[in-house]
Design a protein around this motif. Structure first.
Motif, PDB file in Angstrom:
ATOM      1  N   ASP A  26       5.196   9.441   2.853  1.00 54.96           N
ATOM      2  CA  ASP A  26       5.320   9.406   4.310  1.00 54.96           C
ATOM      3  C   ASP A  26       5.412   7.965   4.824  1.00 54.96           C
ATOM      4  O   ASP A  26       6.055   7.696   5.842  1.00 54.96           O
ATOM      5  N   GLY A  27       4.763   7.040   4.128  1.00 53.68           N
ATOM      6  CA  GLY A  27       4.869   5.636   4.508  1.00 53.68           C
ATOM      7  C   GLY A  27       6.287   5.119   4.343  1.00 53.68           C
ATOM      8  O   GLY A  27       6.801   4.377   5.190  1.00 53.68           O
ATOM      9  N   ALA A  28       6.953   5.512   3.251  1.00 52.48           N
ATOM     10  CA  ALA A  28       8.332   5.089   3.016  1.00 52.48           C
ATOM     11  C   ALA A  28       9.276   5.707   4.043  1.00 52.48           C
ATOM     12  O   ALA A  28      10.227   5.061   4.495  1.00 52.48           O
ATOM     13  N   VAL A  29       9.014   6.973   4.434  1.00 58.80           N
ATOM     14  CA  VAL A  29       9.825   7.609   5.472  1.00 58.80           C
ATOM     15  C   VAL A  29       9.687   6.845   6.790  1.00 58.80           C
ATOM     16  O   VAL A  29      10.667   6.595   7.498  1.00 58.80           O
ATOM     17  N   THR A  30       8.457   6.477   7.123  1.00 60.44           N
ATOM     18  CA  THR A  30       8.220   5.699   8.348  1.00 60.44           C
ATOM     19  C   THR A  30       8.964   4.373   8.308  1.00 60.44           C
ATOM     20  O   THR A  30       9.586   3.953   9.297  1.00 60.44           O
ATOM     21  N   ALA A  58       0.835  -1.203   0.000  1.00 64.83           N
ATOM     22  CA  ALA A  58       0.000   0.000   0.000  1.00 64.83           C
ATOM     23  C   ALA A  58       0.867   1.249   0.000  1.00 64.83           C
ATOM     24  O   ALA A  58       1.881   1.333   0.708  1.00 64.83           O
ATOM     25  N   GLY A  59       0.453   2.235  -0.796  1.00 59.60           N
ATOM     26  CA  GLY A  59       1.190   3.482  -0.878  1.00 59.60           C
ATOM     27  C   GLY A  59       2.531   3.358  -1.556  1.00 59.60           C
ATOM     28  O   GLY A  59       3.345   4.275  -1.513  1.00 59.60           O
ATOM     29  N   HIS A  60       2.789   2.200  -2.201  1.00 59.75           N
ATOM     30  CA  HIS A  60       4.087   1.926  -2.842  1.00 59.75           C
ATOM     31  C   HIS A  60       5.230   2.128  -1.839  1.00 59.75           C
ATOM     32  O   HIS A  60       6.312   2.609  -2.195  1.00 59.75           O
ATOM     33  N   THR A  61       4.974   1.747  -0.598  1.00 60.87           N
ATOM     34  CA  THR A  61       5.939   1.981   0.477  1.00 60.87           C
ATOM     35  C   THR A  61       7.286   1.341   0.186  1.00 60.87           C
ATOM     36  O   THR A  61       8.339   1.993   0.252  1.00 60.87           O
ATOM     37  N   GLN A  62       7.275   0.049  -0.116  1.00 61.40           N
ATOM     38  CA  GLN A  62       8.531  -0.647  -0.372  1.00 61.40           C
ATOM     39  C   GLN A  62       9.199  -0.163  -1.653  1.00 61.40           C
ATOM     40  O   GLN A  62      10.426  -0.014  -1.712  1.00 61.40           O
ATOM     41  N   LYS A  63       8.403   0.092  -2.673  1.00 61.06           N
ATOM     42  CA  LYS A  63       8.943   0.568  -3.941  1.00 61.06           C
ATOM     43  C   LYS A  63       9.678   1.896  -3.764  1.00 61.06           C
ATOM     44  O   LYS A  63      10.812   2.064  -4.246  1.00 61.06           O
ATOM     45  N   LEU A  64       9.044   2.854  -3.089  1.00 60.70           N
ATOM     46  CA  LEU A  64       9.669   4.154  -2.856  1.00 60.70           C
ATOM     47  C   LEU A  64      10.930   4.015  -2.016  1.00 60.70           C
ATOM     48  O   LEU A  64      11.942   4.681  -2.271  1.00 60.70           O
ATOM     49  N   LEU A  65      10.884   3.157  -1.008  1.00 58.03           N
ATOM     50  CA  LEU A  65      12.041   2.934  -0.145  1.00 58.03           C
ATOM     51  C   LEU A  65      13.216   2.361  -0.943  1.00 58.03           C
ATOM     52  O   LEU A  65      14.355   2.831  -0.836  1.00 58.03           O
ATOM     53  N   THR A  66      12.931   1.344  -1.763  1.00 56.63           N
ATOM     54  CA  THR A  66      13.985   0.710  -2.544  1.00 56.63           C
ATOM     55  C   THR A  66      14.593   1.675  -3.546  1.00 56.63           C
ATOM     56  O   THR A  66      15.830   1.745  -3.691  1.00 56.63           O
ATOM     57  N   GLU A  67      13.750   2.413  -4.250  1.00 60.12           N
ATOM     58  CA  GLU A  67      14.253   3.390  -5.220  1.00 60.12           C
ATOM     59  C   GLU A  67      15.129   4.432  -4.534  1.00 60.12           C
ATOM     60  O   GLU A  67      16.161   4.852  -5.083  1.00 60.12           O
ATOM     61  N   HIS A  68      14.729   4.855  -3.340  1.00 59.85           N
ATOM     62  CA  HIS A  68      15.514   5.840  -2.595  1.00 59.85           C
ATOM     63  C   HIS A  68      16.888   5.288  -2.224  1.00 59.85           C
ATOM     64  O   HIS A  68      17.913   5.978  -2.401  1.00 59.85           O
ATOM     65  N   LEU A  69      16.941   4.078  -1.722  1.00 60.61           N
ATOM     66  CA  LEU A  69      18.229   3.494  -1.319  1.00 60.61           C
ATOM     67  C   LEU A  69      19.172   3.342  -2.506  1.00 60.61           C
ATOM     68  O   LEU A  69      20.373   3.641  -2.411  1.00 60.61           O
ATOM     69  N   LEU A  70      18.641   2.905  -3.642  1.00 59.53           N
ATOM     70  CA  LEU A  70      19.487   2.709  -4.820  1.00 59.53           C
ATOM     71  C   LEU A  70      19.923   4.045  -5.421  1.00 59.53           C
ATOM     72  O   LEU A  70      21.019   4.139  -5.998  1.00 59.53           O
ATOM     73  N   ALA A  71      19.074   5.066  -5.280  1.00 60.73           N
ATOM     74  CA  ALA A  71      19.393   6.372  -5.876  1.00 60.73           C
ATOM     75  C   ALA A  71      20.368   7.178  -5.032  1.00 60.73           C
ATOM     76  O   ALA A  71      21.055   8.063  -5.556  1.00 60.73           O
ATOM     77  N   THR A  72      20.454   6.887  -3.741  1.00 60.71           N
ATOM     78  CA  THR A  72      21.276   7.707  -2.850  1.00 60.71           C
ATOM     79  C   THR A  72      22.548   7.011  -2.391  1.00 60.71           C
ATOM     80  O   THR A  72      23.254   7.530  -1.520  1.00 60.71           O
TER      81      THR A  72
END
Length: 312
Positions: free
Chosen positions: A208-212, A34-48
Motif C-alpha cells: 500500500d505504501g508503494a501504491v501511495t 520503510a515497507g520496501h516502498t521504493q523497491k516495490l515501486l521500482t520493481e513494478h515500473l520495470l516489470a510493467t
C-alpha cells in the motif's frame, strides 16, 4: 572534483537529443525505505514497461563492495556467476507512449558530490524538467487507516500546501536528498515523497505504501503509468497482514490502540489525514515495539507461512 561525466557512459550510439524525456524517477535507495516502498515501486515500473538502458555508471568507483558484498555462486568446484552491481539509467514509456527515465541501483558509497553533478549533467543533456523520488519512512500509525505522506521540493509551488509533521530536524543524509538539494541550487525542479509506513511493518513489504507513492508520482508528473498490478499486490498484502493480526490477540489489541490514537488525534485537530501529525502526540516505537516482535518475525518473510512452508 574529478570530471563527473567520466562516471557514466551512454549504452547506445543514439543522439542524446533522441533520448530526451521530461521526467526522471530517481530510485537509488538511501538510509531508509520503510515497507520496501521504493523497491516495490521500482520493481513494478520495470516489470510493467519495456525498458532500454541508455546509460550506466561506473560502480567500481562508487561502491564499497566489502560493506555489501555482491552475491557469487559456487558450483561443486568452481565459481560460475557473479551478481554485478548495476547503476543504470532506463528509458521507459507510459501507457500513452510518453517517455520517462528511471535511474536505479544501489546508493553509491563514495563521491556523492561528483555523482550529484553527473546526474545534473544528464538532466540537462536529456531535457529533464522534473526529477522525482519516493521512499517510505516509519511512523507510529496503524495500517488500517489512510496512509499519510510528507512532500518536499526544490520549489514550494511544486507541492500542495501542507503542515510538515517534523518541523525542522536533522537526519542522516542520502544521495537522493543531496541530488534534490543541488538541483534546486542550480535552478532545476525536483520533488520527493516520504510515505508514512506503520513502523511495525517497516522491515516487511507494505505494498500500500508503494501504491501511495505511485499515485503521488502520477499526480506530480501527469504520466499515465500502469498501477493495476501494484494495486492487486497491495490487496493480497493487506489480506496477509489481516491473517497475521487475527492470529494474535495481543497484536490486534495494540493495533486497535493505535487506531483509537489516530482517530482521537484527527478528531481533535479536525484534519483529514496525518499530513500534519505531531509525532509527540503518537506512541513511540519503544512504547509498543515489544508487542510487535513476534508479529514482525511472522511477516518479515512474506513468502513463508507460519509452518515454514512456501505460500503460493
Amino acid at each position: 572534483m574529478q570530471n563527473p561525466s567520466e562516471l557514466y557512459h551512454f549504452e547506445t550510439d543514439t543522439d542524446p537529443q533522441d533520448l530526451r524525456a521530461s521526467v526522471l524517477v530517481l530510485a537509488l535507495g538511501g538510509f531508509m525505505d520503510a515497507g520496501h516502498t521504493q523497491k516495490l515501486l521500482t520493481e513494478h515500473l520495470l516489470a510493467t514497461g519495456e525498458s532500454t538502458v541508455v546509460a550506466s555508471f561506473d560502480a567500481d568507483q562508487l561502491l564499497d563492495y566489502r560493506s555489501r558484498r555482491p552475491t557469487m555462486v559456487f558450483d561443486t568446484n568452481r565459481w560460475v556467476s557473479y551478481e554485478d552491481p548495476c547503476l543504470a539509467l532506463h528509458r521507459l514509456t507510459d501507457r500513452d507512449g510518453t517517455p520517462y527515465l528511471l535511474l536505479t541501483g544501489p546508493e553509491p558509497d563514495f563521491q556523492w558530490e561528483r555523482m550529484a553533478e553527473a546526474i545534473r549533467q544528464l538532466v540537462v543533456a536529456l531535457g529533464v524538467d522534473l526529477v522525482v523520488t519516493a521512499h517510505g519512512i516509519p511512523m507510529a500509525v496503524p495500517h488500517t487507516r489512510p496512509i499519510g505522506m510528507t512532500s518536499h521540493a526544490t520549489d514550494p509551488r511544486l507541492i500542495p500546501l501542507q503542515e510538515n509533521p517534523f518541523g525542522r530536524v536533522q537526519v542522516p543524509g542520502s544521495l537522493a536528498s543531496l541530488v534534490e538539494l543541488r538541483l534546486g541550487e542550480s535552478g532545476h525542479d525536483a520533488i520527493g515523497f516520504a510515505v508514512h509506513v506503520p513502523h511495525y511493518l517497516a522491515q516487511a513489504e507494505f505494498a500500500d505504501g508503494a501504491v501511495t507513492a505511485l499515485n503521488a508520482i502520477l499526480a506530480a508528473t501527469g504520466l499515465n503509468l500502469p498501477i493495476d498490478d501494484l494495486v492487486a499486490q497491495a490487496g493480497l498484502n493487506r489480506a496477509e497482514i489481516a491473517r497475521e493480526v487475527e492470529g494474535s490477540e495481543e497484536v490486534a489489541q495494540v493495533i486497535a490502540a493505535l487506531e483509537r490514537q489516530y482517530d482521537t488525534f484527527l478528531e481533535g485537530r479536525q484534519k483529514p489525514s496525518l499530513l500534519a501529525t505531531d509525532v509527540s502526540d503518537l506512541p513511540s516505537a519503544d512504547e509498543i515495539g515489544a508487542e510487535f516482535e513476534q508479529f514482525l518475525r511472522q511477516i518479515d518473510d512474506p513468502g513463508t507461512d507460519e509452518s515454514g512452508g512456501s505460500r503460493a
